[in-house]
Scaffold this motif. Structure first.
Motif, PDB file in Angstrom:
ATOM      1  N   GLU A 221       0.817  -1.214   0.000  1.00 24.91           N
ATOM      2  CA  GLU A 221       0.000   0.000   0.000  1.00 24.91           C
ATOM      3  C   GLU A 221       0.852   1.266   0.000  1.00 24.91           C
ATOM      4  O   GLU A 221       0.406   2.324  -0.461  1.00 24.91           O
ATOM      5  CB  GLU A 221      -0.951   0.011   1.200  1.00 24.91           C
ATOM      6  N   ALA A 222       2.082   1.181   0.509  1.00 23.38           N
ATOM      7  CA  ALA A 222       2.969   2.353   0.451  1.00 23.38           C
ATOM      8  C   ALA A 222       3.162   2.809  -0.985  1.00 23.38           C
ATOM      9  O   ALA A 222       3.226   4.014  -1.274  1.00 23.38           O
ATOM     10  CB  ALA A 222       4.319   2.025   1.090  1.00 23.38           C
ATOM     11  N   LEU A 223       3.233   1.855  -1.908  1.00 23.51           N
ATOM     12  CA  LEU A 223       3.412   2.200  -3.319  1.00 23.51           C
ATOM     13  C   LEU A 223       2.207   2.938  -3.872  1.00 23.51           C
ATOM     14  O   LEU A 223       2.347   3.784  -4.762  1.00 23.51           O
ATOM     15  CB  LEU A 223       3.675   0.938  -4.143  1.00 23.51           C
ATOM     16  N   SER A 224       1.036   2.620  -3.360  1.00 19.11           N
ATOM     17  CA  SER A 224      -0.174   3.297  -3.835  1.00 19.11           C
ATOM     18  C   SER A 224      -0.114   4.791  -3.558  1.00 19.11           C
ATOM     19  O   SER A 224      -0.672   5.591  -4.315  1.00 19.11           O
ATOM     20  CB  SER A 224      -1.414   2.684  -3.160  1.00 19.11           C
ATOM     21  N   VAL A 225       0.561   5.161  -2.472  1.00 19.24           N
ATOM     22  CA  VAL A 225       0.759   6.582  -2.174  1.00 19.24           C
ATOM     23  C   VAL A 225       1.904   7.141  -3.013  1.00 19.24           C
ATOM     24  O   VAL A 225       1.788   8.210  -3.623  1.00 19.24           O
ATOM     25  CB  VAL A 225       1.035   6.794  -0.673  1.00 19.24           C
ATOM     26  N   LEU A 226       3.004   6.431  -3.070  1.00 20.17           N
ATOM     27  CA  LEU A 226       4.192   6.931  -3.770  1.00 20.17           C
ATOM     28  C   LEU A 226       3.920   7.241  -5.238  1.00 20.17           C
ATOM     29  O   LEU A 226       4.423   8.241  -5.778  1.00 20.17           O
ATOM     30  CB  LEU A 226       5.335   5.923  -3.651  1.00 20.17           C
ATOM     31  N   VAL A 227       3.148   6.398  -5.912  1.00 19.55           N
ATOM     32  CA  VAL A 227       2.904   6.626  -7.344  1.00 19.55           C
ATOM     33  C   VAL A 227       2.073   7.881  -7.578  1.00 19.55           C
ATOM     34  O   VAL A 227       2.038   8.394  -8.697  1.00 19.55           O
ATOM     35  CB  VAL A 227       2.210   5.412  -7.994  1.00 19.55           C
ATOM     36  N   ARG A 228       1.422   8.400  -6.554  1.00 18.87           N
ATOM     37  CA  ARG A 228       0.591   9.594  -6.687  1.00 18.87           C
ATOM     38  C   ARG A 228       1.323  10.876  -6.298  1.00 18.87           C
ATOM     39  O   ARG A 228       0.749  11.958  -6.368  1.00 18.87           O
ATOM     40  CB  ARG A 228      -0.683   9.443  -5.836  1.00 18.87           C
ATOM     41  N   LEU A 229       2.580  10.767  -5.886  1.00 18.54           N
ATOM     42  CA  LEU A 229       3.304  11.951  -5.432  1.00 18.54           C
ATOM     43  C   LEU A 229       3.956  12.676  -6.597  1.00 18.54           C
ATOM     44  O   LEU A 229       4.547  12.070  -7.479  1.00 18.54           O
ATOM     45  CB  LEU A 229       4.360  11.560  -4.395  1.00 18.54           C
ATOM     46  N   ARG A 230       3.841  14.010  -6.568  1.00 14.43           N
ATOM     47  CA  ARG A 230       4.423  14.866  -7.609  1.00 14.43           C
ATOM     48  C   ARG A 230       5.582  15.700  -7.076  1.00 14.43           C
ATOM     49  O   ARG A 230       6.142  16.512  -7.791  1.00 14.43           O
ATOM     50  CB  ARG A 230       3.335  15.798  -8.172  1.00 14.43           C
ATOM     51  N   VAL A 231       5.918  15.513  -5.795  1.00 12.42           N
ATOM     52  CA  VAL A 231       7.012  16.272  -5.171  1.00 12.42           C
ATOM     53  C   VAL A 231       8.187  15.325  -4.933  1.00 12.42           C
ATOM     54  O   VAL A 231       8.029  14.097  -4.927  1.00 12.42           O
ATOM     55  CB  VAL A 231       6.554  16.895  -3.830  1.00 12.42           C
ATOM     56  N   PRO A 232       9.395  15.884  -4.758  1.00 14.17           N
ATOM     57  CA  PRO A 232      10.541  15.014  -4.457  1.00 14.17           C
ATOM     58  C   PRO A 232      10.301  14.193  -3.196  1.00 14.17           C
ATOM     59  O   PRO A 232       9.679  14.669  -2.236  1.00 14.17           O
ATOM     60  CB  PRO A 232      11.693  16.004  -4.262  1.00 14.17           C
ATOM     61  N   VAL A 233      10.805  12.964  -3.205  1.00 11.67           N
ATOM     62  CA  VAL A 233      10.554  12.024  -2.109  1.00 11.67           C
ATOM     63  C   VAL A 233      11.871  11.530  -1.522  1.00 11.67           C
ATOM     64  O   VAL A 233      12.772  11.096  -2.255  1.00 11.67           O
ATOM     65  CB  VAL A 233       9.734  10.813  -2.600  1.00 11.67           C
ATOM     66  N   ILE A 234      11.977  11.610  -0.203  1.00 11.93           N
ATOM     67  CA  ILE A 234      13.054  10.958   0.539  1.00 11.93           C
ATOM     68  C   ILE A 234      12.457   9.736   1.226  1.00 11.93           C
ATOM     69  O   ILE A 234      11.503   9.861   2.005  1.00 11.93           O
ATOM     70  CB  ILE A 234      13.677  11.888   1.598  1.00 11.93           C
TER      71      ILE A 234
END
Length: 372
Positions: A87-100
Motif C-alpha cells: 500500500e505504500a506504493l499506492s501513495v508513492l505513485v501519486r506523489l508529484r514532489v521530491p521524495v526521501i
C-alpha cells in the motif's frame, strides 16, 4: 508518512523527533504528517491517516504530501497494508514532489514479494536514506537499485545528553536494557549471564513496556517467561522490570544512571538500532551482540561485541566493563567522539540539506536526483 504518536513504537518516536528537529533547524518551515495507523490504534487520528479499511485514504494521504515541498516516507515492513506493505506504493505513485525514503530494515534474504516492494519503493524515491553503512551496502549488493548514488547514509538521531556519573559509589552496578519488549530482544540471555556475576551483585533492569503488537497477540507471555527464567536460574533478586513507557526526560535520567547498556538482541539482520545510538549519545559503555549496526558503531572501542545467544560471553564482557580499570572510561571517551554526529540537530541538518538539494534539482531539471 509514518507511524506517529500516540502510537508507541520506535518508528513513531523516530519520526516525531525528526519532524521536531527538522523544523527547528529550518526557520520558517512547517510540516504535515500522514499517520499510518497500527493495528492496535483506534480508527481515529488527529492527523491524516493511511488505513486499509478507509476508502479514499491513499488519495487523501497523497494530497497532503503533495502540498509540501518534499515528502519524507518512512519504510518498515509491517506498517503498511497490502501484501508485503504494497500500500505504500499506492501513495508513492501519486506523489508529484521530491521524495526521501528512509529505510529502517534491509533484509539479507527477503521473500520475492518483499524484494519487489522494496525495489519499487526505492525506485520512486529521489533519495534513499539508510542509517548505517551496513544497510547501504546490503541494499546495493542485494537489490536492484538503478542509481546507487541516490542512497546516502544519515545516522539515527539521538538526544544530546548531559554528562552523568554512572551508578552510585559503593553501590550495586546497574546493567540496563531498554525498549519495547518482545521476543527477539534476547533478554533471556542477559538473565542467564547473571549467574556468573553474582559476586558483583549487579542490578539488571529491563525497562520498557511490551510492544503493542506483541501485547495484542500474546499479552505479557514473554515478560512472564523472563521472570520464570530468572527464578529458575536463581537470579530473580538481580533482575528488575519497569514496564512503563518512558518519556524522553525519564528515559534520559534512567540511562544516565546506568553503568553499562546491554543489547543482547537475537537478530543478525538489524541494521538500525535507536537504542544503541541513544546509549552512545549518553556516553554509556555498551555490550551488544554482533548485529550489523553494533558491529559498525562499536568496532572502534565504544563497546564490546559478543556472539548471539551466548550467556558466558555476555557475562565475561559485562565483568570486563564493570571491573577492568580504565575500560569503561575509554569507552565513554570513544562515545564522546561519536556523539556530535549522532545528535538530532546534526542529523536534522543533514536531512535539511538533502531536501534542499532535491528541491533545487527539481527546479533545474524537473527530476529529483541526489548524488554522493
Amino acid at each position: 508518512m509514518s507511524t506517529y504518536p500516540p502510537t508507541q513504537c520506535g518508528l513513531a518516536t523516530f519520526t516525531a523527533s525528526l519532524r521536531r528537529h527538522l523544523t527547528a533547524v529550518t526557520p520558517g518551515s512547517g510540516s504535515r504528517v500522514v499517520r499510518v495507523l497500527a493495528h492496535t490504534d483506534a480508527d481515529t487520528a488527529a492527523t491524516p491517516a493511511v488505513h486499509p479499511m478507509r476508502p479514499g485514504a491513499v488519495e487523501a494521504a497523497a494530497d497532503v504530501l503533495n502540498r509540501c515541498d518534499v515528502a519524507v516516507v518512512q519504510h518498515e515492513y509491517g506498517i503498511y497494508a497490502g501484501q508485503d506493505g504494497a500500500e505504500a506504493l499506492s501513495v508513492l505513485v501519486r506523489l508529484r514532489v521530491p521524495v526521501i525514503v528512509v529505510l529502517h530494515t534491509v533484509l539479507t534474504s527477503p521473500s520475492p514479494g518483499q524484494r519487489q516492494v522494496l525495489e519499487a519503493v526505492v525506485d520512486h524515491a529521489g533519495a534513499v536514506v539508510t542509517m548505517s553503512e551496513a544497510a547501504r551496502s546490503r541494499l546495493l549488493a542485494g537489490y536492484a537499485v538503478e542509481r546507487p548514488g541516490k542512497v546516502v547514509v544519515i545516522p539515527h538521531g539521538a538526544v544530546p545528553s548531559a554528562r552523568s556519573a554512572p551508578g552510585t559509589p559503593g553501590g550495586r552496578p546497574l546493567i540496563l536494557t531498554w525498549g519495547l519488549l518482545g521476543r527477539g530482544k534476547g533478554v533471556e540471555w542477559g538473565i542467564a549471564a547473571l549467574g556468573a556475576l553474582r559476586d558483583l551483585r549487579p542490578r539488571y533492569l529491563v525497562a520498557g513496556q511490551t510492544h503493542p503488537k506483541v501485547l495484542a497477540h500474546e499479552g505479557e507471555a514473554y515478560r512472564t517467561h523472563l521472570r520464570d527464567r530468572a527464578a529458575a536460574g536463581g537470579v530473580a533478586n538481580l533482575v528488575e522490570f519497569d514496564p512503563a513507557y518512558l518519556e524522553t526526560d525519564a528515559l534520559a535520567n534512567l540511562v544516565g544512571r546506568a553503568d553499562v547498556v546491554l543489547l543482547p538482541y537475537d537478530s543478525s539482520e538489524q541494521v538500525t538500532s535507536g537504542v544503541l545510538v541513544e546509549a552512545l549519545a549518553a556516553r554509556k559503555p555498551v555490550v551488544a551482540t554482533r548485529f550489523p549496526h553494533a558491529v559498525e558503531l562499536l568496532a572502534d572501542g565504544a563497546g564490546l561485541l559478543v556472539p548471539h545467544r551466548d550467556p558466558s560471553a555476555i557475562a565475561a564482557a559485562l565483568r570486563r566493563v564493570l571491573t577492568e580499570p580504565g575500560l569503561a572510561a575509554a569507552m565513554r571517551d570513544r562515545s564522546a567522539d561519536l556523539g556530535p554526529a549522532l545528535s538530532w540537530p546534526a542529523v536534522a541538518n543533514r536531512y535539511r540539506r538533502l531536501a534542499g538539494d532535491l528541491v533545487a534539482d527539481e527546479l533545474l531539471t524537473g527530476r529529483a536526483v541526489v548524488t554522493t
